[in-house]
Design an enzyme around this catalytic site. Structure first.
Site, short mmCIF file in Angstrom:
data_model
loop_
_atom_site.label_atom_id
_atom_site.label_comp_id
_atom_site.label_asym_id
_atom_site.label_seq_id
_atom_site.Cartn_x
_atom_site.Cartn_y
_atom_site.Cartn_z
N ARG A 36 0.83 -1.22 0.00
CA ARG A 36 0.00 0.00 0.00
C ARG A 36 0.85 1.26 0.00
NH1 ARG A 36 -5.03 -2.00 3.84
NH2 ARG A 36 -6.25 -2.73 2.08
N LYS A 193 -22.30 -16.35 1.75
CA LYS A 193 -23.70 -16.10 2.07
C LYS A 193 -24.39 -15.15 1.11
CE LYS A 193 -23.33 -16.78 7.01
NZ LYS A 193 -23.36 -16.11 8.30
N GLY A 353 -12.38 -8.88 -0.28
CA GLY A 353 -11.31 -9.51 0.49
C GLY A 353 -10.95 -10.92 0.07
N GLY A 376 -14.87 -3.03 1.17
CA GLY A 376 -16.20 -2.44 1.37
C GLY A 376 -16.55 -1.44 0.28
P1 AMP Z 1 -17.29 -14.26 1.14
O1 AMP Z 1 -16.46 -13.60 2.20
O2 AMP Z 1 -18.76 -14.08 1.31
O3 AMP Z 1 -16.79 -13.94 -0.25
O4 AMP Z 1 -17.11 -15.82 1.35
C1 AMP Z 1 -15.89 -16.47 1.20
C2 AMP Z 1 -15.91 -17.72 2.00
O5 AMP Z 1 -16.92 -18.57 1.53
C3 AMP Z 1 -14.62 -18.49 1.90
O6 AMP Z 1 -14.07 -18.61 3.18
C4 AMP Z 1 -15.05 -19.84 1.38
O7 AMP Z 1 -14.38 -20.92 2.00
C5 AMP Z 1 -16.51 -19.89 1.73
N1 AMP Z 1 -17.26 -20.80 0.86
C6 AMP Z 1 -17.46 -20.70 -0.45
N2 AMP Z 1 -18.20 -21.72 -0.90
C7 AMP Z 1 -18.46 -22.50 0.15
C8 AMP Z 1 -19.20 -23.71 0.32
N3 AMP Z 1 -19.80 -24.32 -0.70
N4 AMP Z 1 -19.29 -24.22 1.56
C9 AMP Z 1 -18.68 -23.60 2.60
N5 AMP Z 1 -17.97 -22.46 2.51
C10 AMP Z 1 -17.87 -21.92 1.29
#
Ligand code: AMP
Length: 394
Positions: A36, A193, A353, A376
């Site tokens: 950075r 999620k 991230g 963000g």
């Molecule tokens: P996010 O921060 O919402 O982009 O989510 C990323 C996280 O989602 C990572 O730590 C992945 O390991 C998890 N992830 C993605 N697909 C799956 C899945 N099918 N089951 C469990 N964790 C998942």
């Protein structure tokens, strides 16, 4: 969007308050990654070459409005001096007189803005004080632009303001991805999620031609249509919302690609026994089975889609990419996107991230057209929100 840049400003003899992102990772008082700091050198050198004197406004960590010596910016001075090849004067008690005594070709660094609770509250008194220290405001910290703080928004409203080089590059990349993209434009949205990416999905389906839904959130979409996915990560409360996103996509002619196969296991661990099975709305997994990655056929679908796209936005992994072999779909698809980018057929803009971590694992960060490290702020832009730090520059 016609914000000014450093090229539009008369900088000669001016003190330029420059908001930068030097929130570098530290361990025991040592910088573990100075990227950075290295990245802002272009803006600092440009200000100096035009006769201006940069005064850096920045934060480190989350001091929550209290002085915390462990988060003092003073410890960054040696690295800043090496990077900018000039003296850097630090102060936790700035005044215009103190600044005027310093040589005009030096860089001045003010203490962690977030030691003062007025920073995050965007209290006018702090912005007014900062404005007395400089003549011009330059914002080069896109990652802070989704927050209304005194050093990003307050002071921008009081002084002639412009965007720095990094900000300019980031804004141009984001505009080319969503505001004015070469079509067809698609997005990969994966990750854990639906709930954390609801607004992103709702905005994208109205603006893009194809949406690939992957990761844990794809489970929620499949389950919302009737699949029973055992212990897979999914959010039953969001089934209605998932169906409404699919309906909006249909009405807006946005093609949705959901997994038609997945790699399943009964254990969430690296090298756990696993197999690929077909997935559809009738799928019924055993209670202890979970989908941890997209399967090979889905990965092929995604890569085939990339071949016909001209622009691709990427946020979130297609599976649990931290544990092998559940990183397979993310690795294959991101490498394919990188290859299309290198061949000139695809513009690829990624951010968020975990996305940066996944693309780093695939070794493709430098091959994508643009990878934003502004978590963000990147997401809020993609959600279609007006970022206060950008609005304040207009
Ligand atoms: P996010 O921060 O919402 O982009 O989510 C990323 C996280 O989602 C990572 O730590 C992945 O390991 C998890 N992830 C993605 N697909 C799956 C899945 N099918 N089951 C469990 N964790 C998942």
């Amino acid at each position: 969007m016609n914000w000014k840049t450093l090229d539009d400003m008369e900088l000669n003899g001016k003190r330029v308050l420059t908001r930068v992102d030097i929130n570098v990772p530290m361990e025991n008082g040592h910088i573990t990654d100075a990227t950075r700091i290295e990245r802002i050198a272009t803006t600092i050198n440009d200000i100096k070459s035009k006769g201006g004197s940069p005064i850096l406004l920045a934060h480190l960590g989350r001091p929550n409005g209290k002085v915390n010596p462990k988060l003092s910016l003073q410890q960054l001075v040696p690295t800043l001096e090496i990077t900018f090849k000039c003296p850097v004067f630090f102060t936790d008690n700035p005044s215009r007189d103190w600044i005027n005594e310093k040589p005009s070709d030096a860089v001045i660094l003010l203490e962690n803005m977030r030691f003062n609770e007025m920073e995050e509250q965007n209290t006018p008194a702090l912005a007014q004080f900062l404005a007395t220290l400089g003549d011009i405001f330059c914002n080069d910290a896109f990652s802070t632009c989704h927050r209304s703080h005194a050093s990003t928004v307050g002071v921008a409203k009081l002084l002639p303001s412009c965007a720095g080089h990094l900000m300019q590059i980031e804004l141009n990349a984001l505009k080319s991805a969503l505001s004015n993209p070469l079509r067809p434009v698609g997005a990969v949205v994966g990750g854990a999620k639906v709930s954390s990416k609801l607004e992103l999905l709702q905005n994208l389906v109205k603006k893009i031609d194809t949406l690939v839904i992957g990761g844990g959130m794809a489970n929620t979409f499949l389950a919302a249509q009737g699949a029973e996915l055992g212990s897979s990560l999914q959010e039953p409360d969001l089934h209605n919302i998932a169906r409404s996103i699919l309906a909006t996509a249909d009405a807006e002619n946005c093609r949705i690609i959901l997994p038609r196969d997945g790699r399943i296991s009964t254990i969430f661990a690296a090298h756990a026994p696993n197999k690929i099975i077909s997935l559809n709305t009738q799928t019924q997994l055993k209670p202890d089975e979970m989908v941890l990655d997209a399967g090979d056929k889905t990965t092929e679908d995604i890569i085939t889609e990339f071949r016909s796209l001209k622009t691709l936005i990427w946020n979130g992994p297609l599976g649990a990419f931290e544990i092998e072999p559940f990183n397979t779909a993310t690795m294959k698809a991101s490498k394919a996107a990188a290859a299309f980018t290198l061949s000139g057929s695809l513009i690829t803009v990624a951010g968020g991230g975990d996305t940066v971590a996944a693309l780093n694992q695939a070794g493709v960060v430098d091959e994508f057209s643009y990878v934003s490290t502004a978590g963000g702020a990147f997401l809020e832009w993609m959600e279609g929100k007006k970022l206060p730090g950008i609005a304040a520059l207009l």
